[in-house]
Design a protein around this motif. Structure first.
Motif, mmCIF file in Angstrom:
data_model
loop_
_atom_site.group_PDB
_atom_site.id
_atom_site.type_symbol
_atom_site.label_atom_id
_atom_site.label_comp_id
_atom_site.label_asym_id
_atom_site.label_seq_id
_atom_site.Cartn_x
_atom_site.Cartn_y
_atom_site.Cartn_z
ATOM 1 N N UNK A 137 0.786 -1.196 -0.088
ATOM 2 C CA UNK A 137 0.116 0.078 -0.243
ATOM 3 C C UNK A 137 0.898 1.128 0.143
ATOM 4 N N UNK A 138 1.944 1.180 0.684
ATOM 5 C CA UNK A 138 2.834 2.419 1.002
ATOM 6 C C UNK A 138 3.599 2.590 -0.382
ATOM 7 N N UNK A 139 3.861 1.488 -0.978
ATOM 8 C CA UNK A 139 4.687 1.630 -2.605
ATOM 9 C C UNK A 139 3.728 2.217 -3.417
ATOM 10 N N UNK A 140 2.316 1.731 -3.245
ATOM 11 C CA UNK A 140 1.440 2.128 -4.349
ATOM 12 C C UNK A 140 1.429 3.796 -4.208
ATOM 13 N N UNK A 141 1.330 4.125 -2.889
ATOM 14 C CA UNK A 141 0.839 5.733 -2.715
ATOM 15 C C UNK A 141 2.333 6.677 -3.118
ATOM 16 N N UNK A 142 3.331 5.884 -2.644
ATOM 17 C CA UNK A 142 4.622 6.644 -3.351
ATOM 18 C C UNK A 142 4.896 6.594 -4.595
ATOM 19 N N UNK A 143 4.427 5.370 -5.259
ATOM 20 C CA UNK A 143 4.570 5.683 -6.921
ATOM 21 C C UNK A 143 3.509 6.446 -7.487
ATOM 22 N N UNK A 144 2.565 6.625 -6.739
ATOM 23 C CA UNK A 144 1.504 7.383 -7.482
ATOM 24 C C UNK A 144 1.856 9.048 -7.137
ATOM 25 N N UNK A 145 1.985 9.376 -6.236
ATOM 26 C CA UNK A 145 2.103 10.873 -5.539
ATOM 27 C C UNK A 145 3.613 11.315 -5.858
ATOM 28 N N UNK A 146 4.676 10.416 -5.592
ATOM 29 C CA UNK A 146 6.059 11.000 -5.541
ATOM 30 C C UNK A 146 6.918 10.517 -6.708
ATOM 31 N N UNK A 147 6.921 9.152 -6.637
ATOM 32 C CA UNK A 147 8.088 8.626 -7.650
ATOM 33 C C UNK A 147 7.679 8.952 -9.207
ATOM 34 N N UNK A 148 6.312 8.679 -9.681
ATOM 35 C CA UNK A 148 6.173 8.836 -11.099
ATOM 36 C C UNK A 148 6.337 10.379 -11.696
ATOM 37 N N UNK A 149 6.074 11.416 -10.712
ATOM 38 C CA UNK A 149 6.223 12.821 -11.109
ATOM 39 C C UNK A 149 7.957 13.016 -11.184
ATOM 40 N N UNK A 150 8.662 12.342 -10.386
ATOM 41 C CA UNK A 150 9.960 12.398 -10.348
ATOM 42 C C UNK A 150 10.654 11.760 -11.550
ATOM 43 N N UNK A 151 10.138 10.500 -11.988
ATOM 44 C CA UNK A 151 10.573 9.691 -12.955
ATOM 45 C C UNK A 151 10.286 10.423 -14.242
ATOM 46 N N UNK A 152 9.216 11.268 -14.469
ATOM 47 C CA UNK A 152 8.697 11.671 -15.679
ATOM 48 C C UNK A 152 9.712 12.744 -15.931
ATOM 49 N N UNK A 153 9.918 13.610 -14.921
ATOM 50 C CA UNK A 153 10.809 14.836 -15.342
ATOM 51 C C UNK A 153 11.883 14.316 -15.414
ATOM 52 N N UNK A 154 12.641 13.465 -14.851
ATOM 53 C CA UNK A 154 13.931 13.114 -15.221
ATOM 54 C C UNK A 154 13.996 12.269 -16.577
ATOM 55 N N UNK A 155 13.078 11.674 -16.895
ATOM 56 C CA UNK A 155 13.108 10.873 -18.128
ATOM 57 C C UNK A 155 13.087 11.929 -19.420
#
Ligand code: HEM
Length: 388
Positions: A137-155
């Motif tokens: 559950x924590x990983x899903x929250x992290x992925x949606x809220x924090x990880x994905x935007x950071x990944x998109x910007x770097x990509x």
């Protein structure tokens, strides 16, 4: 112990039960797969970049996280420690984060705590399936809220470099960008990249925060009998670094490391470790070995002399293939009077502890620290402090 850490036939065994968050991460890989990932990530963990983080990033992070507590005149050392450590670790991992946004830091911290519990699940006394589902559950929250935007910007930035629109030097200096820049070589599945970020956040933030609290605590306790040393620490970051190394030795963030022999393995001293057994490497005991640190090995003494081939922090950063990538970042470099001051590295924990002491930080006399009742380790759940 160094022999065991360096053996190629001993496989990491401390984190397999926590596969939900550790599978295929640097910490749990073995052999060629580990070597290949580490070779790529080591491009980031170089002295110039440690120097960039310590000289250009850490000061701003500390001002943003410690500043409000100094202005208020009081705070909690545990909270100060994890806010600073988490903000810095997020920068290093490649997770966008504003250190001045305290509520966002608290939310991220709550998530990272769950990752840690998942990674060290072999020690958990709770129902392991419940812990695993909390981790998912924590990983899903992290992925949606924090990880994905950071990944998109770097990509997008990496694509600009590949297309020749941006200089590679302008890329963020972090693990996520490094992985994306070498994606062709590593070919990592998206879930592995996500878990690698979870690993960095939890490995970096908790050890750094704990080392900070212990360093300050050991120094303040030492200062009761040695007030001149406490006054020196408030003025001289070099001395704080020495205290931090001594504190790291006595309080290793991971008191035990675990390995399993892939085949019967004989160590240099003739000890035979049978295939498939669980090998426990007791860092706390090794770090207090009287044969190396003397009869007073279990006591805090920043003036201790150690043999030339022994690190002041003992085995606290491990050794061999899995040795901590953040050792020089947190521990700095041994002081060398001939090194120019802009190349000197004191280490994150010394810089944080010195900033606290320089601001006149001390224990709140009317509010003693409390140990975490849910931990068998010496973790403070609260450590009230005042400034000035
Ligand atoms: C005082 C601070 C720290 C201590 C005491 C510490 C301790 C350790 C130890 C003992 C290991 C080896 C585990 C084993 O062999 O089983 C390790 C590995 C690791 N540490 Fe740290 N660590 C600290 C800070 C950090 C920081 C700041 C980062 C990242 C920014 C970090 C990232 C890692 C990673 C990624 C590994 C896995 C390396 C590999 O398996 O190749 N650590 N750490």
């Amino acid at each position: 112990m160094r022999d065991a850490f360096r053996s190629k036939t001993l496989r990491q065994a401390g984190y397999s039960a926590g596969a939900v968050v550790t599978a295929d991460t640097l910490l749990d890989l073995h052999g060629d797969a580990h070597r290949e990932r580490r070779r790529v990530e080591n491009r980031l963990f170089r002295r110039e970049i440690f120097s960039y983080w310590e000289h250009q990033v850490l000061g701003g992070t500390i001002r943003a996280t410690l500043g409000p507590f100094i202005d208020a005149g009081y705070g909690d050392l545990a909270q100060i420690g994890y806010r600073s450590a988490l903000s810095l670790t997020a920068t290093i991992a490649g997770i966008d984060h504003d250190p001045t946004d305290a509520p966002a830091t608290e939310r991220l911290y709550a998530i990272v705590k769950v990752f840690s519990e998942g990674a060290t699940i072999m020690h958990s006394t709770r129902d392991k399936d419940v812990v695993r589902s909390e981790v998912r559950e924590a990983m899903a929250t992290f992925e949606a809220d924090t990880f994905q935007p950071s990944l998109d910007r770097r990509r997008a930035l990496v694509e600009q470099v590949e297309a020749g629109y941006l200089d590679a030097d302008a890329l963020p200096k972090d693990v996520l960008t490094t992985l994306l820049s070498h994606q062709e070589r590593l070919n990592l599945a998206p879930d592995v990249v996500l878990r690698e970020m979870c690993l960095y956040l939890q490995a970096g933030a908790h050890s750094t925060a704990n080392a900070f609290t212990h360093t300050v605590d050991d120094l303040l306790a030492w200062g009761v009998e040695h007030p001149d040393d406490l006054a020196l620490a408030r003025a001289d970051i070099g001395f704080v670094q020495r205290c931090m190394h001594e504190s790291l030795r006595l309080n290793p963030a991971s008191p035990m490391a675990y390995r399993t022999p892939l085949t019967d393995t004989e160590l240099g001293d003739g000890t035979v470790l049978p295939e498939g057994s669980l090998v426990v490497l007791d860092l706390t005991a090794a770090n207090r070995d009287v044969a190396i640190f003397g009869a007073s090995g279990a006591a805090f003494d920043p003036h201790r002399e150690v043999p030339d081939d022994i690190a002041r922090w003992g085995m606290s950063f491990g050794a061999g293939a899995h040795a901590c990538v953040g050792a020089e970042l947190d521990g700095g470099l041994e002081i060398d009077p001939n090194r120019p001051s802009d190349e000197q590295l004191f280490g994150t924990d010394a810089v944080m502890a010195h900033a606290f002491l320089e601001a006149g930080g001390r224990q709140d006399p009317s509010n003693p620290p409390k140990l975490d009742p849910n931990s068998t380790r010496t973790h403070y759940s609260s450590y009230p402090v005042v400034f000035g």
